[in-house]
Design a protein around this motif. Structure first.
Motif, mmCIF file in Angstrom:
data_model
loop_
_atom_site.group_PDB
_atom_site.id
_atom_site.type_symbol
_atom_site.label_atom_id
_atom_site.label_comp_id
_atom_site.label_asym_id
_atom_site.label_seq_id
_atom_site.Cartn_x
_atom_site.Cartn_y
_atom_site.Cartn_z
ATOM 1 N N GLN A 182 -8.865 -11.328 2.494
ATOM 2 C CA GLN A 182 -7.808 -12.139 1.564
ATOM 3 C C GLN A 182 -6.486 -10.326 1.017
ATOM 4 N N SER B 115 -9.450 -16.640 6.800
ATOM 5 C CA SER B 115 -9.970 -16.901 5.735
ATOM 6 C C SER B 115 -10.364 -17.957 5.323
ATOM 7 N N ARG C 271 -14.018 -18.615 2.927
ATOM 8 C CA ARG C 271 -14.439 -19.000 2.061
ATOM 9 C C ARG C 271 -15.298 -19.822 1.902
ATOM 10 N N PHE D 93 -14.305 -11.592 3.739
ATOM 11 C CA PHE D 93 -13.871 -12.754 3.391
ATOM 12 C C PHE D 93 -13.145 -11.937 1.929
#
Length: 76
Positions: free
Chosen positions: A75, A4, A8, A71
């Motif tokens: 999350q 992640s 990002r 992404f």
């Protein structure tokens, strides 16, 4: 480093690929580019290296959309 966090960094880099490229092109060498990316985006060394290692084909709209989708899923 989590997937992640890497996604990002990639998604942030691809929000404005021209600015990213300007930072890289203005850098004297790879180490300077990594430092400049870390300073500008607040990334750690692994994130900056991931972005530097990204291939230009990943900057197409389709690939940017895929990175953003990955992404967002990471999350959850």
């Amino acid at each position: 480093m989590s997937n992640s966090q890497l996604l990002r960094a990639l998604s942030e880099a691809l929000e404005d690929p021209q600015a990213l490229l300007a930072v890289i092109l203005d850098s004297e060498d790879r180490e300077a580019a990594m430092a400049a990316l870390q300073e500008r985006y607040g990334w750690d060394e692994v994130q900056a290296m991931t972005v530097l290692d990204m291939q230009f084909r990943r900057a197409t709209r389709a690939d940017r959309d895929l990175i953003m989708q990955e992404f967002e899923r990471a999350q959850d």
